[in-house]
Enzyme design. Structure first.
Site, PDB file in Angstrom:
ATOM      1  N   PHE A  15       0.794  -1.224   0.000  1.00  0.00           N
ATOM      2  CA  PHE A  15       0.000   0.000   0.000  1.00  0.00           C
ATOM      3  C   PHE A  15       0.830   1.280   0.000  1.00  0.00           C
ATOM      4  O   PHE A  15       0.291   2.384  -0.026  1.00  0.00           O
ATOM      5  CB  PHE A  15      -0.908   0.031   1.250  1.00  0.00           C
ATOM      6  N   GLY A  16       2.157   1.136   0.056  1.00  0.00           N
ATOM      7  CA  GLY A  16       3.028   2.292   0.262  1.00  0.00           C
ATOM      8  C   GLY A  16       2.882   3.395  -0.766  1.00  0.00           C
ATOM      9  O   GLY A  16       2.881   4.580  -0.423  1.00  0.00           O
ATOM     10  N   HIS A  17       2.750   3.022  -2.042  1.00  0.00           N
ATOM     11  CA  HIS A  17       2.655   4.035  -3.093  1.00  0.00           C
ATOM     12  C   HIS A  17       1.393   4.877  -2.922  1.00  0.00           C
ATOM     13  O   HIS A  17       1.447   6.108  -2.922  1.00  0.00           O
ATOM     14  CB  HIS A  17       2.667   3.363  -4.466  1.00  0.00           C
ATOM     15  N   ARG A 143       2.603  11.695   7.242  1.00  0.00           N
ATOM     16  CA  ARG A 143       1.277  12.039   7.750  1.00  0.00           C
ATOM     17  C   ARG A 143       1.364  12.952   8.965  1.00  0.00           C
ATOM     18  O   ARG A 143       2.277  12.849   9.771  1.00  0.00           O
ATOM     19  CB  ARG A 143       0.510  10.753   8.092  1.00  0.00           C
ATOM     20  N   SER A 235       8.887   3.864   3.621  1.00  0.00           N
ATOM     21  CA  SER A 235       8.472   5.166   4.147  1.00  0.00           C
ATOM     22  C   SER A 235       8.398   5.160   5.671  1.00  0.00           C
ATOM     23  O   SER A 235       8.437   6.223   6.310  1.00  0.00           O
ATOM     24  CB  SER A 235       7.101   5.556   3.567  1.00  0.00           C
TER      25      SER A 235
END
Length: 273
Positions: A15-17, A143, A235
């Protein structure tokens, strides 16, 4: 500005992208995504209109750009290379921003490498002469909750926090947890897309010192409550750096090699699988 993100997510890709794209998307007023509807994708969680592609064909993407008159294409995809970008530019004339994590060649107007190791001089000869280079930790996409947590002092209730991305295909989380002392409180963070979830749940049920956190919306707090983080060289590293956390990074895919080598040079603990 009308912006199109081309990115994918799935139970195997992770899910990183998409996660970092959603942070960048906040900088623009009119945002759309183009994604393949892969198994376990985050399409339903993207809070912007999504064009579900029928194929990975660059020509389908080109037609989409032409039909909807986008001003900027943001590519965050390892399978779209320099030649693809050149074709898109030739056919549409659109401005292109390309993410990069591996110091690869790109044909784009803006090159974005959010990893701490990246420097503009790394891209000499790899991008067009007039390409704008946005490289390094100052461009990290983090975030807001991590900036908030970085100012909060929390009791350390977990001895170890383990997170190897959202899907952890090879189930390294369980392997790592098995090797840690049984008298230590261990938190494993993952998502419901993890195909090894049943094994992790069984492991947690059999070991009182193991707690499993699934789809937690505030990883920043959990990380801030932990004495040591064991995380993927992704990330999550930038997030750990913001928290000034004690961490060990695990590199297990090619695109993590550069950040792993940078961490080693800086004296951080790293394991390359």
């Amino acid at each position: 500005m009308k912006v199109l993100f081309r990115s994918d997510s799935s139970a195997s890709l992770g899910f990183g992208h998409i996660k970092r794209d959603l942070i960048l998307a906040k900088q623009y007023d009119e945002v759309y995504f183009a994604c393949l509807p892969l198994e376990g994708s985050l399409i339903d969680e993207i809070p912007y209109p999504v064009f579900e592609l029928e194929s990975a064909s660059i020509y389908e993407l080109i037609h989409l750009i032409k039909d909807h008159h986008f001003d900027l294409l943001i590519i965050d995809h390892y399978d779209i290379d320099k030649d693809d970008e050149k074709l898109i530019k030739l056919e549409t004339g659109i401005k292109i921003l390309s993410f990069d994590d591996e110091l690869k060649e790109h044909y784009c107007d803006i090159l974005l490498n959010v990893n701490a190791y990246a420097k503009p001089e790394d891209y000499k000869g790899l991008v067009p002469f007039k390409c704008e280079l946005r490289c390094g930790f100052s461009y990290a996409l983090i975030r807001e909750e991590f900036y908030i947590e970085s100012k909060v002092q929390r009791d350390k209730i977990w001895d170890y926090f383990i997170c190897l991305g959202g899907v952890d295909v090879k189930n390294f989380s369980l392997e790592i947890a098995e090797d840690l002392p049984k008298d230590k409180k261990i938190l494993i963070a993952t998502t419901s897309a993890n195909k090894n979830l049943k094994k992790l749940k069984k492991f947690a049920d059999l070991n009182e010192n193991i707690t499993l956190s699934i789809d937690n919306e505030n990883l920043a707090k959990l990380m801030n409550e932990s004495k040591k983080l064991i995380i993927s060289a992704s990330s999550l590293v930038n997030e750990a750096l913001i928290l000034k956390a004690n961490f060990k990074a695990i590199a297990y895919v090619k695109n993590q090699e550069k950040i792993a080598q940078w961490l080693i040079k800086k004296g951080y603990e790293v394991e390359i699988k």
